[in-house]
Design a protein around this motif. Structure first.
Motif, mmCIF file in Angstrom:
data_model
loop_
_atom_site.group_PDB
_atom_site.id
_atom_site.type_symbol
_atom_site.label_atom_id
_atom_site.label_comp_id
_atom_site.label_asym_id
_atom_site.label_seq_id
_atom_site.Cartn_x
_atom_site.Cartn_y
_atom_site.Cartn_z
ATOM 1 N N GLU A 170 -7.359 0.805 -11.482
ATOM 2 C CA GLU A 170 -6.263 0.545 -12.434
ATOM 3 C C GLU A 170 -4.983 1.233 -11.983
ATOM 4 N N TRP A 171 -3.859 0.553 -12.231
ATOM 5 C CA TRP A 171 -2.553 1.132 -11.937
ATOM 6 C C TRP A 171 -1.631 0.824 -13.104
ATOM 7 N N LYS A 172 -0.523 1.569 -13.193
ATOM 8 C CA LYS A 172 0.387 1.371 -14.325
ATOM 9 C C LYS A 172 1.343 0.199 -14.105
ATOM 10 N N SER A 173 1.677 -0.050 -12.847
ATOM 11 C CA SER A 173 2.655 -1.107 -12.560
ATOM 12 C C SER A 173 2.543 -1.559 -11.114
ATOM 13 N N THR A 174 3.231 -2.664 -10.832
ATOM 14 C CA THR A 174 3.276 -3.180 -9.468
ATOM 15 C C THR A 174 3.924 -2.142 -8.547
ATOM 16 N N LEU A 175 4.982 -1.502 -9.060
ATOM 17 C CA LEU A 175 5.662 -0.469 -8.265
ATOM 18 C C LEU A 175 4.706 0.674 -7.930
ATOM 19 N N GLU A 176 3.904 1.061 -8.909
ATOM 20 C CA GLU A 176 2.968 2.161 -8.647
ATOM 21 C C GLU A 176 1.990 1.787 -7.524
ATOM 22 N N VAL A 177 1.530 0.532 -7.522
ATOM 23 C CA VAL A 177 0.606 0.097 -6.462
ATOM 24 C C VAL A 177 1.324 0.181 -5.105
ATOM 25 N N ALA A 178 2.547 -0.377 -5.063
ATOM 26 C CA ALA A 178 3.284 -0.403 -3.798
ATOM 27 C C ALA A 178 3.540 1.024 -3.295
ATOM 28 N N GLU A 179 3.868 1.931 -4.220
ATOM 29 C CA GLU A 179 4.100 3.321 -3.806
ATOM 30 C C GLU A 179 2.819 3.948 -3.256
ATOM 31 N N GLU A 180 1.701 3.569 -3.871
ATOM 32 C CA GLU A 180 0.430 4.106 -3.372
ATOM 33 C C GLU A 180 0.086 3.569 -1.997
ATOM 34 N N VAL A 181 0.414 2.288 -1.764
ATOM 35 C CA VAL A 181 0.170 1.710 -0.439
ATOM 36 C C VAL A 181 0.993 2.492 0.584
ATOM 37 N N ALA A 182 2.272 2.737 0.251
ATOM 38 C CA ALA A 182 3.156 3.454 1.181
ATOM 39 C C ALA A 182 2.604 4.859 1.456
ATOM 40 N N ALA A 183 2.193 5.550 0.403
ATOM 41 C CA ALA A 183 1.669 6.911 0.575
ATOM 42 C C ALA A 183 0.363 6.879 1.374
ATOM 43 N N HIS A 184 -0.457 5.866 1.106
ATOM 44 C CA HIS A 184 -1.728 5.762 1.816
ATOM 45 C C HIS A 184 -1.497 5.523 3.312
ATOM 46 N N GLU A 185 -0.553 4.632 3.620
ATOM 47 C CA GLU A 185 -0.271 4.352 5.033
ATOM 48 C C GLU A 185 0.260 5.600 5.748
ATOM 49 N N ALA A 186 1.055 6.408 5.032
ATOM 50 C CA ALA A 186 1.563 7.646 5.647
ATOM 51 C C ALA A 186 0.384 8.570 5.969
#
Ligand code: FEO
Length: 164
Positions: A79-95
């Motif tokens: 679960e995520w709060k928003s589309t932005l939250e998912v995208a931010e997590e993808v970015a953090a995960h890739e880092a």
């Protein structure tokens, strides 16, 4: 023959790539559930790329006479709060993945494993692209949040404009 240290490090990275695949598949399911098939498609494409990354390492290990050892894959978030939250997590995960690839490369240097160094250069280049793509999606979503979609339409229009 590959060293034990190098083999262990590659097996760890295989696990991380498979976890990335699992995480992105979970994000795809979240988007499907939120009626965003385009975002789900983005995540499905990412998911299959991660499996390819895992298989690249898997095949490399086999070519070098190593032993692939698969480990437990952690359960991803659902679960995520928003589309932005998912995208931010993808970015953090890739880092995080980039850091992990760098540390794998350092192991290859320490072990004087030249074939592994060459193989990992592909991953280093790939991570630049992965981080850039995720950052672009985060920026676009933030722009929409701050200014609405009209700014994107205007940006597109200006991008097509020729010199007067
Ligand atoms: Fe396998 Fe998205 O890095």
């Amino acid at each position: 023959m590959i060293t034990q240290n190098m083999q262990d490090a590659i097996n760890d990275q295989i696990n991380k790539e498979l976890y990335s695949s699992y995480l992105y598949l979970s994000m795809a399911a979240y988007f499907e559930d939120n009626n965003l098939p385009g975002f789900a498609h983005w995540m499905r494409v990412q998911e299959s790329e991660e499996r390819e990354h895992a298989m690249k390492l898997y095949d490399f290990l086999l070519e070098r006479g190593g032993r692939v050892i698969l480990k437990t894959i952690d359960a991803p978030k659902t679960e995520w709060k928003s589309t932005l939250e998912v995208a931010e997590e993808v970015a953090a995960h890739e880092a995080k993945v980039t850091t992990s690839i760098y540390s794998l490369y350092e192991t290859a240097l320490k072990e004087k494993d030249y074939p592994a160094q060459v193989m990992l250069q592909w991953f280093i280049t790939e991570q630049v692209e992965e981080e850039k793509n995720a950052a672009e999606i985060v920026s676009t979503l933030k722009l929409i949040e701050a200014h609405g979609t009209a700014i994107l339409m205007l940006d597109k229009q200006l991008g097509k404009r020729g010199a007067d």
